[in-house]
Design an enzyme around this catalytic site. Structure first.
Site, PDB file in Angstrom:
ATOM      1  NE  ARG A 297     -45.479  63.627 -83.407  1.00 19.32           N
ATOM      2  CZ  ARG A 297     -46.725  64.066 -83.336  1.00 19.32           C
ATOM      3  NH1 ARG A 297     -47.627  63.365 -82.673  1.00 19.32           N
ATOM      4  NH2 ARG A 297     -47.071  65.188 -83.914  1.00 19.32           N
ATOM      5  CE1 TYR A 441     -36.339  65.722 -87.269  1.00 17.58           C
ATOM      6  CE2 TYR A 441     -36.026  66.416 -89.550  1.00 17.58           C
ATOM      7  CZ  TYR A 441     -35.651  65.640 -88.464  1.00 17.58           C
ATOM      8  OH  TYR A 441     -34.602  64.796 -88.606  1.00 17.58           O
ATOM      9  CD  GLU A 442     -41.726  63.963 -88.694  1.00 17.06           C
ATOM     10  OE1 GLU A 442     -42.941  63.671 -88.592  1.00 17.06           O
ATOM     11  OE2 GLU A 442     -41.178  64.161 -89.784  1.00 17.06           O
ATOM     12  N   GLY A 443     -43.539  67.749 -85.298  1.00 22.40           N
ATOM     13  CA  GLY A 443     -44.193  68.323 -84.126  1.00 22.40           C
ATOM     14  C   GLY A 443     -43.146  68.855 -83.179  1.00 22.40           C
ATOM     15  CD  GLN A 448     -44.034  65.426 -80.329  1.00 20.72           C
ATOM     16  OE1 GLN A 448     -44.645  64.475 -79.847  1.00 20.72           O
ATOM     17  NE2 GLN A 448     -44.069  65.717 -81.607  1.00 20.72           N
TER      18      GLN A 448
END
Lengths: 592, 592
Positions: A297, A441-443, A448
């Site tokens: 992140r 991506y990555e949440g 977030q």
């Protein structure tokens, strides 16, 4: 063709003058001996050279060519294989890794800079080593010594690479509903079966083996996110002597055709009774994976800063070169048919927006990195715990605010080019396309924001934030009496007060209506991000105010711009937030 | 695959309930006889059918295939030629044109809707007829009867098409420095020589001739923008009998590779002593071209609305279908493994942002169209002049605010899809790529903002705005006593006051420093856009408040959202504006 120079001067300013990194490192016994400021400088110089000269030239050709899929085989664009080999040989993959497995043990305060540089040079390329670094990090903290000794050195050397296999066609944000299965085998291994999608670097031709970390459920696992375990599944099984053996039951079914990062393979991965080994404890796979996720992140934030730095450099070059119209205050270049467009206030507004966000974002990434290092290396339990809390609070901000501002920056920089910004050869449109994924991506950035306001603030009644606000206020107090900083300090203090009040508002509102948390999430994250950037600009101004040279004078000019023309957005974000969830929830789903 | 349904219900609401179009038309003798509400409805139904079924299916394939260039010949994607022929035969190109040349004489209040629909269906396709319509409009007002009689009927039938050739490699926004030359010939024609770039539809295979309107300078022309003339230059010379004759000295040198609208050919056009005919007066070419530019500028706003309508429809469909996580206020779909993501407030925030901007933007485009029609058709000199002023004021807003909000909308809608938004097959990323150009071409949005604040406000001391603010305040006053509208009315009145104060601030500041105008431009345009949208939402709420059905109840719910959660941005824009130009101009160009 676009240009890129690693922003080493700015990095050194942040490292030395803002955060006094050498003092941080010498306070940490695990780093004090081998992390030397001169060595770090040599690393930075080398990172700049390698990425500017080898990696960056592959960025446009990689976009044009893309990753290719043919019957399960993925081919990366011309030059990627050689560059990846050089990258591994140069020790870059293991730069921040434990020397026990061949790493160089550099702190995050160093790798944060080299990561920004590789992302600036070529985000598609950067993802191949990055996923391996993340997978190795999760393994190093959760896998058995046997697995680590066998796999990590080869990941860090670039001989092998790594992936994280989380998402399934029906399960992205909500990993609790994944269907991949892992059946225990007599020899202690597992047979892993399922389909994973959006697997970055799931298949490619850069390394002789690919080590997948896969989330799957044991047959008797509890439902939901508490029944998920993590498995190591290599593309090729590894022989006892460490050599690559027979092919495992994992294959790439296809790759996605995407808006951007086209040279990065995004794979559908089919696991068909593939042999895998448990990493960490049964049913605690998500926790193990979160080690990796948090690392990624911050990296996504660095992707944003890297891209918007390139956007800035090119937009400035264009704005200095392109002549069009005349300055409103009188002709500036009488020898030419028109003045360079950098004379126009609105062009400067765009350039300064990009720069003010970039420099604050870079500073913020270093700030988070400092706390990551303290959390990892401090021997003082109090410092360690406080640093972990700060990292927990700031990770969603570092991911979402930096990438949201980076897309804005790329769009602003593209706009400076007028029609040429839309044409592929100038490279600006690729920056927009490539950077867009960092918000997803990555949440997603919405997830977030929910992590920030929900898990990190409402659930602990704002405790993480109180500690942060105290730090901000201490800085404000420390600048008292310095007239050159008074305006920035007052604005930062006011922003801190506004954020504190907003947190209380959300906590109170959420007690009455659980939907208020998610309704507030994105506006809160942005308001909080503006506070964090005000904090960074106050720090940078503090480090600059006594210096007489142009570099530091310019810092103050950009700070002026930030406080005067960008920070006001904090207030409108909070005004939206305070309007609450009513207007969001009033309409029936069928009426949308 | 993406879906698209023309938003006819919403269009009828705006047409009938908000603006009472039939009353407008019957008040204008030039329209009263032939513009019949039932005919208009039939046109709308037919436009929806044709664009949904013929044009929209070519949108994705057109993007994948792109326009192709080979040795001066441009080939459009499969299906474009047939669709263009049908479009011409259907009378769509001449829908708003003068019946004298084969047009149907429909007012802008009708074509504004059919244009939105074709842009929603396929922006690349839409540009081919659109440029012809713009060129024909400029001709119809400035060219000789002889030229018009010869060329216009064939442009309106789609047999031929048209372009506008303004930009040169070194001259975009600043047309005063163009180098293209026109040499008078003995027969009264001109020999036109020069290179034009970014020529939309400059070459293609859709029509048997292409009629270029070209800006060029006579040998003895004054320097700058006062020495520019406009010429008609056909690809093929036209014989006395109207048939297509020999090839003229104009050719396509290449086409651009672009971020989006890939099926639209963007051409480098080389004029090499091409025969051309003067349109309008010598050295007054820019004025003639501005007729066309203003028409196109509203069209770019419609491109934005068209795209963001498609974005909305698809994001809603996805948000209703995709299950992920559970509602914070309790499980909503216990029969499924998760709830549809439309239960989450933040997903609704994104959808409602898109919708609130779309509906206000559509209403605003109709509002501008009403004034375009009054300016063109009214026989009352006062009404005509006032309408022209309103159009002058609103055209830059319609171009820039609508397209800026449209890109935001496409990005928000793409975000609803998570990772799938980044994948080409879902179509959302194409919407972002295609819509991005609308902020750039026909005068960048920064140039539009400068037109608004500079030419339309500061230069005439805010007179255009005073008249508009009076209209807004009259509406606010008219809603007095209606409790359901009181909140909207108060907020709109407050926004009007803020804008009035901001205009005064800029006028005063500009008197001391000419750079203050451009420094304020973009923030002012956005603040003004929010006032205009508040005005539109107040109008729509006024038209809805007495109705009891779901359609009108939903209008009020979206209005609530707009006033509660979007309008606060007006204040932060004005706070940035009031910070003035100092922080923009302090840094040396060399320090950027």
């Amino acid at each position: 063709m676009p240009i890129y120079k690693a922003p080493l001067r700015d990095m050194r300013f942040i490292l030395d003058e803002v955060f006094n990194a050498s003092a941080v490192w010498s306070s940490l016994p695990a780093l004090a001996e081998h992390v030397d400021r001169d060595v770090v400088d040599a690393i930075l110089e080398e990172a700049a050279k390698f990425n500017e000269n080898v990696v960056f030239p592959l960025n446009r050709s990689g976009d044009e060519e893309g990753a290719k899929f043919d019957n399960g085989v993925v081919t990366t664009p011309a030059g990627f294989k050689e560059a990846f080999a050089q990258y591994g040989e140069g020790g870059w993959i293991g730069l921040g890794a434990d020397p026990r497995w061949g790493g160089q043990g550099m702190p995050k305060m160093v790798t944060v800079m080299t990561e920004e540089i590789i992302f600036g040079a070529n985000p598609s390329f950067a993802l191949y080593p990055l996923l391996g670094i993340g997978a190795a990090l999760a393994m190093s903290q959760h896998a058995s010594d046997e697995l680590n000794d066998r796999y990590l050195p080869k990941i860090y050397s670039g001989e092998w690479s790594g992936t994280m296999c989380l998402t399934e066609p029906h399960a992205g944000t909500d990993l609790g509903i994944i269907r991949s299965k892992a059946e225990p085998q007599a020899d202690g291994s597992y047979a892993v079966t399922g389909t994973k999608i959006f697997i970055t670097g799931g298949e490619h031709d850069l390394s002789s083996n690919i080590i997948h970390l896969v989330l799957a459920k044991l047959p008797d696992a509890p439902a939901g996110s508490k029944g998920i375990s993590l498995f190591l599944v290599p593309k090729f099984l590894v022989n006892e002597d460490g050599s690559v053996g027979e092919r495992n039951g994992v294959s790439c079914g296809s790759i996605e055709h995407k808006m951007g990062i086209k040279a990065s393979s995004t794979c559908v991965m089919n696991f068909d009774g593939a042999r895998g080994w448990l990493v960490g404890q049964v049913n605690e796979g998500l926790a193990a994976m979160f080690v990796m996720m948090n690392y990624e992140r911050l990296s996504m934030g660095l992707q944003g800063i890297g891209a918007s730095e390139v956007a800035y450099q090119n937009a400035v070059a264009y704005a200095r070169d392109r002549i069009q119209g005349r300055s409103a205050t009188g002709v500036k270049q009488p020898e030419k048919a028109a003045d360079a467009i950098i004379v126009h206030p609105d062009v400067r507004r765009m350039l300064l927006s990009v720069r003010a966000h970039n420099e604050a974002g870079r500073c913020f990434a270093m700030y988070v990195s400092k706390y990551l290092d303290l959390a990892k290396y401090s021997e003082d339990a109090g410092i360690k715990a406080a640093a972990s809390d700060r990292v927990a609070l700031m990770t969603p901000v570092a991911k979402a605010f930096l990438t949201d501002k980076a897309l804005e920056a790329c769009i602003d920089a593209q706009q400076v080019f007028g029609g040429h910004g839309f044409i592929r050869e100038w490279g600006m449109e690729q920056l927009v396309r490539d950077t867009r994924i960092s918000q997803i991506y990555e949440g997603t950035n919405g997830v977030q924001a929910m992590d920030l306001i929900g898990r990190k603030l409402v659930r602990n009644k704002g405790a993480y934030a109180q500690s942060y606000l105290a730090e901000v206020r201490a800085l404000v107090a420390a600048t008292e009496g310095n007239a050159a900083l008074a305006g920035y300090a007052a604005a930062t203090g006011k922003a801190a007060d506004s954020i504190e009040a907003a947190i209380q508002w959300v906590i109170t509102a959420a007690a009455g209506n659980a939907d208020e948390v998610n309704a507030a999430a994105v506006d809160f994250l942005h308001a909080f991000g503006f506070l964090a950037y005000a904090h960074m600009w106050l720090l940078m101004a503090q480090a600059s105010v006594a210096q007489a040279d142009d570099f530091h004078a310019d810092k103050l000019k950009v700070a002026n711009f930030f406080f005067a023309r960008l920070l006001p957005q904090l207030d409108s974000r909070l005004a939206s937030l305070r309007a609450g969830s009513d207007s969001l929830m009033a309409m029936d789903a069928a009426s949308f």
